[in-house]
Design a protein around this motif. Structure first.
Motif, PDB file in Angstrom:
ATOM      1  N   SER A  91       0.898  -1.168   0.006  1.00 29.71           N
ATOM      2  CA  SER A  91      -0.107   0.030   0.073  1.00 29.71           C
ATOM      3  C   SER A  91       0.866   1.297  -0.157  1.00 29.71           C
ATOM      4  O   SER A  91       0.294   2.349  -0.229  1.00 29.71           O
ATOM      5  N   CYS A  92       2.185   1.056   0.226  1.00 29.66           N
ATOM      6  CA  CYS A  92       3.148   2.104   0.140  1.00 29.66           C
ATOM      7  C   CYS A  92       2.944   2.625  -1.339  1.00 29.66           C
ATOM      8  O   CYS A  92       2.872   1.969  -2.360  1.00 29.66           O
ATOM      9  N   VAL A  93       3.711   3.920  -1.279  1.00 30.80           N
ATOM     10  CA  VAL A  93       3.830   4.634  -2.634  1.00 30.80           C
ATOM     11  C   VAL A  93       5.190   4.827  -2.902  1.00 30.80           C
ATOM     12  O   VAL A  93       5.982   5.331  -1.977  1.00 30.80           O
ATOM     13  N   GLY A  97       2.858   1.954  -6.619  1.00 31.03           N
ATOM     14  CA  GLY A  97       2.282   1.384  -5.547  1.00 31.03           C
ATOM     15  C   GLY A  97       0.843   1.604  -5.337  1.00 31.03           C
ATOM     16  O   GLY A  97       0.022   1.671  -6.152  1.00 31.03           O
ATOM     17  N   GLY A  98       0.502   1.763  -3.864  1.00 31.25           N
ATOM     18  CA  GLY A  98      -0.825   2.015  -3.486  1.00 31.25           C
ATOM     19  C   GLY A  98      -1.751   1.116  -3.588  1.00 31.25           C
ATOM     20  O   GLY A  98      -2.974   1.318  -3.810  1.00 31.25           O
ATOM     21  N   SER A 150      -4.440  -2.030  -2.799  1.00 31.03           N
ATOM     22  CA  SER A 150      -5.359  -2.265  -1.453  1.00 31.03           C
ATOM     23  C   SER A 150      -5.079  -3.191  -0.676  1.00 31.03           C
ATOM     24  O   SER A 150      -5.084  -4.505  -0.862  1.00 31.03           O
ATOM     25  N   GLY A 199      -3.616   2.918   0.563  1.00 34.03           N
ATOM     26  CA  GLY A 199      -3.212   2.992  -0.799  1.00 34.03           C
ATOM     27  C   GLY A 199      -3.685   3.752  -1.576  1.00 34.03           C
ATOM     28  O   GLY A 199      -2.835   4.658  -2.429  1.00 34.03           O
ATOM     29  N   ASN A 232      -2.416   7.385  -0.397  1.00 31.91           N
ATOM     30  CA  ASN A 232      -0.972   7.573  -0.784  1.00 31.91           C
ATOM     31  C   ASN A 232      -1.014   8.121  -2.151  1.00 31.91           C
ATOM     32  O   ASN A 232      -0.401   8.975  -2.487  1.00 31.91           O
ATOM     33  N   THR A 233      -1.750   7.306  -2.907  1.00 35.97           N
ATOM     34  CA  THR A 233      -1.741   7.748  -4.525  1.00 35.97           C
ATOM     35  C   THR A 233      -2.380   8.908  -4.756  1.00 35.97           C
ATOM     36  O   THR A 233      -1.691   9.925  -5.526  1.00 35.97           O
ATOM     37  N   THR A 280      -0.528   2.125 -10.155  1.00 38.83           N
ATOM     38  CA  THR A 280      -0.955   2.430  -8.780  1.00 38.83           C
ATOM     39  C   THR A 280      -2.247   1.645  -8.668  1.00 38.83           C
ATOM     40  O   THR A 280      -2.836   1.041  -9.873  1.00 38.83           O
ATOM     41  N   ASP A 299       3.064  -3.820   6.006  1.00 35.89           N
ATOM     42  CA  ASP A 299       2.231  -2.621   6.196  1.00 35.89           C
ATOM     43  C   ASP A 299       1.460  -2.385   7.231  1.00 35.89           C
ATOM     44  O   ASP A 299       1.588  -1.350   7.740  1.00 35.89           O
TER      45      ASP A 299
END
Length: 196
Positions: free
Chosen positions: A36-38, A105-106, A108, A119, A122-123, A142, A177
């Motif tokens: 879920s990180c970007v 990334g981002g 779910s 997620g 972050n996006t 993403t 996460d």
């Protein structure tokens, strides 16, 4: 962050963890794994240099405000991760106007932070931040529910991305996460500096 010799590409590989960034003009690889990180890749075509960050959350309170973006002391937050990466490239001679971005990334993944999911939050943050800074997004990959492994070659701007779909790898990313989100939420908020 640590480095190793990537024998497949015969280059040094700098491996980033959440809350880290790296920029360079050298012929090497910067890599990271995302759930879920970007990660935002910034590249300067003219100077042949670029960088990559890896952030977990937009910032304290997870609010996106294009007019008042605060700088956190920890690069695990997008507000700081973006600022330190841009500043590092500017110290290497880049002009902010010459940078282009790619966002990854981002996914779910499990999250208790937001109804729409961390997620997507972050996006949305990365897109709003880049728009506010006048940095064009050249490409993005993403969302969805797969993790991603990113390989960035800062001297050329080349990016390789591999989707991670195996159940075991997704469970590992989900657990990491969740643990990182829990540790961040338990820490007191650092002081803010308002950027203008």
């Amino acid at each position: 962050m640590y480095s190793l010799q990537n024998n497949k590409f015969s280059k040094t590989e700098i491996i980033l963890h959440p809350g880290e960034f790296y920029s360079s003009s050298e012929d090497l690889i910067i890599s990271t794994i995302l759930g879920s990180c970007v990660s935002v890749v910034l590249f300067d075509e003219e100077r042949k240099q670029g960088g990559l960050n890896h952030f977990l959350l937009p910032g304290i309170g997870h609010k996106i405000n294009e007019e008042n973006i605060s700088l956190e002391k920890n690069a695990r937050y997008g507000v700081n991760a973006m600022e330190v990466l841009i500043n590092a490239l500017m110290k290497q001679g880049s002009d902010k106007g010459s940078l282009t971005a790619k966002v990854f990334g981002g996914a779910s993944m499990f999250s208790k932070i937001s109804e729409i999911g961390v997620g997507q939050t972050n996006t949305d943050f990365a897109s709003a931040y880049l728009k506010n800074e006048g940095i064009r997004i050249a490409a993005s990959d993403t969302g969805g529910n797969a993790g991603r492994k990113i390989y960035f070659f800062p001297s050329t701007g080349r990016i390789l991305m591999k989707k991670i779909r195996s159940r075991e790898q997704i469970l590992d990313i989900n657990m990491n996460d969740r643990n990182l989100e829990d540790s961040i939420l338990k820490k007191p908020a650092p002081g803010n500096i308002v950027l203008f």
